[in-house]
Motif scaffolding. Structure first.
Motif, short mmCIF file in Angstrom:
data_model
loop_
_atom_site.label_atom_id
_atom_site.label_comp_id
_atom_site.label_asym_id
_atom_site.label_seq_id
_atom_site.Cartn_x
_atom_site.Cartn_y
_atom_site.Cartn_z
N LYS A 84 12.21 28.85 18.88
CA LYS A 84 11.05 28.30 19.60
C LYS A 84 11.04 26.78 19.53
O LYS A 84 10.74 26.11 20.52
CB LYS A 84 9.76 28.88 19.03
N GLU A 85 11.37 26.23 18.36
CA GLU A 85 11.43 24.77 18.22
C GLU A 85 12.54 24.19 19.10
O GLU A 85 12.35 23.14 19.71
CB GLU A 85 11.66 24.39 16.76
N GLU A 86 13.69 24.88 19.17
CA GLU A 86 14.79 24.41 20.02
C GLU A 86 14.39 24.43 21.48
O GLU A 86 14.67 23.48 22.22
CB GLU A 86 16.04 25.27 19.81
N ARG A 87 13.73 25.50 21.91
CA ARG A 87 13.29 25.59 23.31
C ARG A 87 12.28 24.50 23.63
O ARG A 87 12.33 23.91 24.72
CB ARG A 87 12.67 26.96 23.58
N LEU A 88 11.37 24.24 22.71
CA LEU A 88 10.38 23.19 22.91
C LEU A 88 11.06 21.83 23.04
O LEU A 88 10.72 21.04 23.92
CB LEU A 88 9.38 23.17 21.76
N ALA A 89 12.05 21.57 22.19
CA ALA A 89 12.78 20.30 22.25
C ALA A 89 13.54 20.17 23.57
O ALA A 89 13.55 19.09 24.18
CB ALA A 89 13.74 20.18 21.08
N ILE A 90 14.14 21.25 24.02
CA ILE A 90 14.87 21.22 25.30
C ILE A 90 13.90 20.96 26.44
O ILE A 90 14.18 20.15 27.33
CB ILE A 90 15.64 22.54 25.51
N GLN A 92 10.98 19.46 26.28
CA GLN A 92 10.50 18.09 26.20
C GLN A 92 11.54 17.10 26.72
O GLN A 92 11.20 16.12 27.37
CB GLN A 92 10.10 17.75 24.77
N SER A 93 12.82 17.35 26.43
CA SER A 93 13.85 16.45 26.94
C SER A 93 13.96 16.55 28.45
O SER A 93 14.19 15.54 29.13
CB SER A 93 15.21 16.74 26.28
N ARG A 94 13.77 17.75 29.01
CA ARG A 94 13.77 17.90 30.48
C ARG A 94 12.61 17.13 31.11
O ARG A 94 12.77 16.48 32.14
CB ARG A 94 13.69 19.37 30.86
N ILE A 95 11.44 17.21 30.48
CA ILE A 95 10.27 16.49 30.99
C ILE A 95 10.52 14.99 30.93
O ILE A 95 10.24 14.26 31.87
CB ILE A 95 9.01 16.88 30.20
N GLU A 96 11.10 14.54 29.81
CA GLU A 96 11.39 13.11 29.65
C GLU A 96 12.41 12.65 30.70
O GLU A 96 12.26 11.57 31.28
CB GLU A 96 11.92 12.84 28.25
#
Length: 109
Positions: A84-90, A92-96
């Motif tokens: 879940k943390e990895e998906r959230l980081a991915i 967030q990077s897509r949004i950025e």
């Protein structure tokens, strides 16, 4: 599969998932191995007439099965949280990245 490699849950087969989980959670692999060893030991004890040894091996098998089950549950919770943390980081990077593209487009307009 390395720890940093991302996998696709939708295309992952059941066998691929089992393999990945055994590689991810080494404690479960050890528990399964110990359970099998205790079962083989109990079978040997029964065949050779060593009743006390067979009884100890059967009891050890039950203990190792409990250990394996606890490792499965604990590891499942740990790796679920990690995914879940990895998906959230991915995400967030897509949004950025989309924000950076939008800013570049605004500058070019």
């Amino acid at each position: 599969m390395s720890d940093d490699q991302y996998y696709d849950e939708e295309t992952e087969t059941a066998l691929d998932k089992v393999k990945r989980l055994f590689v991810e959670n080494k404690v479960v692999s050890a528990g399964v191995g110990l359970t099998i060893a205790a079962f083989v030991g109990a079978s040997y004890g029964v065949r050779t007439g060593r009743r006390e040894f067979a009884q100890h091996m059967f009891r050890a098998r039950v203990g190792f099965q409990f250990f394996t089950l606890a490792a499965l549950l604990g590891g499942g919770m740990f790796y679920d949280k990690k995914r879940k943390e990895e998906r959230l980081a991915i995400e967030q990077s897509r949004i950025e990245q989309s924000r950076m593209v939008a800013l570049e487009d605004d500058k070019n307009v």
